[in-house]
Design an enzyme around this catalytic site. Structure first.
Site, PDB file in Angstrom:
ATOM      1  CD  GLU A   1      -2.088   3.596  -0.889  1.00  0.00           C
ATOM      2  OE1 GLU A   1      -3.246   3.719  -0.162  1.00  0.00           O
ATOM      3  OE2 GLU A   1      -2.107   2.268  -1.406  1.00  0.00           O
TER       4      GLU A   1
ATOM      5  CG  HIS B   1      -6.363   5.159  -0.799  1.00  0.00           C
ATOM      6  ND1 HIS B   1      -5.900   4.038  -1.013  1.00  0.00           N
ATOM      7  CD2 HIS B   1      -7.295   5.234  -1.579  1.00  0.00           C
ATOM      8  CE1 HIS B   1      -6.598   3.456  -1.804  1.00  0.00           C
ATOM      9  NE2 HIS B   1      -7.630   3.992  -2.188  1.00  0.00           N
TER      10      HIS B   1
ATOM     11  CG  ASP C   1      -5.590   7.473  -8.937  1.00  0.00           C
ATOM     12  OD1 ASP C   1      -6.856   7.311  -9.663  1.00  0.00           O
ATOM     13  OD2 ASP C   1      -5.916   7.275  -7.547  1.00  0.00           O
TER      14      ASP C   1
ATOM     15  CG  ASN D   1      -5.529   2.821   2.667  1.00  0.00           C
ATOM     16  OD1 ASN D   1      -6.374   3.605   2.138  1.00  0.00           O
ATOM     17  ND2 ASN D   1      -4.398   2.276   2.200  1.00  0.00           N
TER      18      ASN D   1
END
Ligand code: F6R
Length: 251
Positions: free
Chosen positions: A150, A145, A74, A143
């Site tokens: 996400e 990810h 990414d 979280n």
């Protein structure tokens, strides 16, 4: 400690340094067994130790990066590759400038692409044209990810343009002067892109990730915890340090 649980080959190492050493060994073995390996790379804090050990192995030994191709997971969007917070900059500083990798063989989504959707489609096609990824390195977000997939109501399949979660912006603000400077978007491989890798290496470090680590490995598979999809991949090695493994009671 080492244990096979379903598709997961789980290693728990005493500390971050040992985790980094174990990760570097797996990457080294991949390159040694196939000199033209296609390696998927991650940024963030977690792989920094493994990259340092790979640099050292290159300097002091025979680890040869000249034949490999890399694809990063990414990149922030928009961001200039010369910005010291870009993932392009990170990869140069943590790995590329110290090893004999051919810069032309390193790939990262472009944070300056005029058309981010077209950039994502080109990136996805290029990975496919290389025959897919042999070994994909992953970190895990607080979280849940992986890449910048996400928490959502579905698992995104392919490389795509994504708005970052408020919690990710807050977590990543530690690298920026203030939270307002964190880019609000990113380009990221999708879960399907990651799943095409023949071997996935997930690194999880630190007590703050212990709860998420447990969910990813043993909780329900749900897009609200994107890493939980890894339960469906046939070949995943997970390396945790003890601090991240405290909720993994079967070990
Ligand atoms: C980085 C990436 C992210 C990170 C994750 C964990 O390329 O794709 O998913 O792996 O945010 O980041 P750290 O390691 O900084 O806790």
């Amino acid at each position: 400690m080492e244990k096979k649980v379903r598709n997961f080959h789980i290693l728990v190492e005493n500390n971050y340094d040992a985790l980094s050493g174990a990760a570097a060994r797996i990457i080294t073995e991949q390159i040694a067994s196939k000199s033209d390996s296609v390696i998927g790379l991650a940024t963030g804090s977690t792989p920094i130790g493994a990259y340092a050990k790979l640099v050292n192995a290159h300097k002091t030994g025979t680890l040869d990066f000249s034949g490999i191709t890399t694809f990063n997971l990414d990149e922030y969007y928009p961001i200039n590759p010369d910005n010291d917070q870009s993932y392009a900059y990170f990869m140069r500083e943590q790995l590329y400038k110290y090893v004999n990798i051919n810069a032309a063989n390193t790939n990262i989504p472009s944070g300056t692409a005029a058309d981010p959707a077209a950039e994502c489609a080109t990136y996805e096609a290029k990975i496919a044209a290389f025959g897919g990824i042999d070994l994909q390195l992953l970190g895990l977000g607080l979280n849940g990810h992986i890449g910048f997939n996400e928490p959502a109501d579905h698992f995104p399949a392919i490389t795509h343009h994504v708005a970052l979660d408020a919690s990710t912006i807050a977590a990543n603000s530690r690298f920026f002067a203030n939270a307002d400077d964190v880019p609000k978007h990113a380009l990221t491989m999708g879960i399907g892109t990651i799943f095409q890798a023949r071997h996935i290496l997930l690194l999880i470090s630190g007590a703050a990730k212990a709860k998420t680590a447990h969910h990813v490995l043993f909780g329900p598979i749900m897009p609200q915890v994107p890493g939980s999809a890894l339960q469906l991949h046939p070949n995943v090695t997970v390396i945790l340090d003890e601090a991240a493994a405290t909720q993994i009671s079967i070990l």
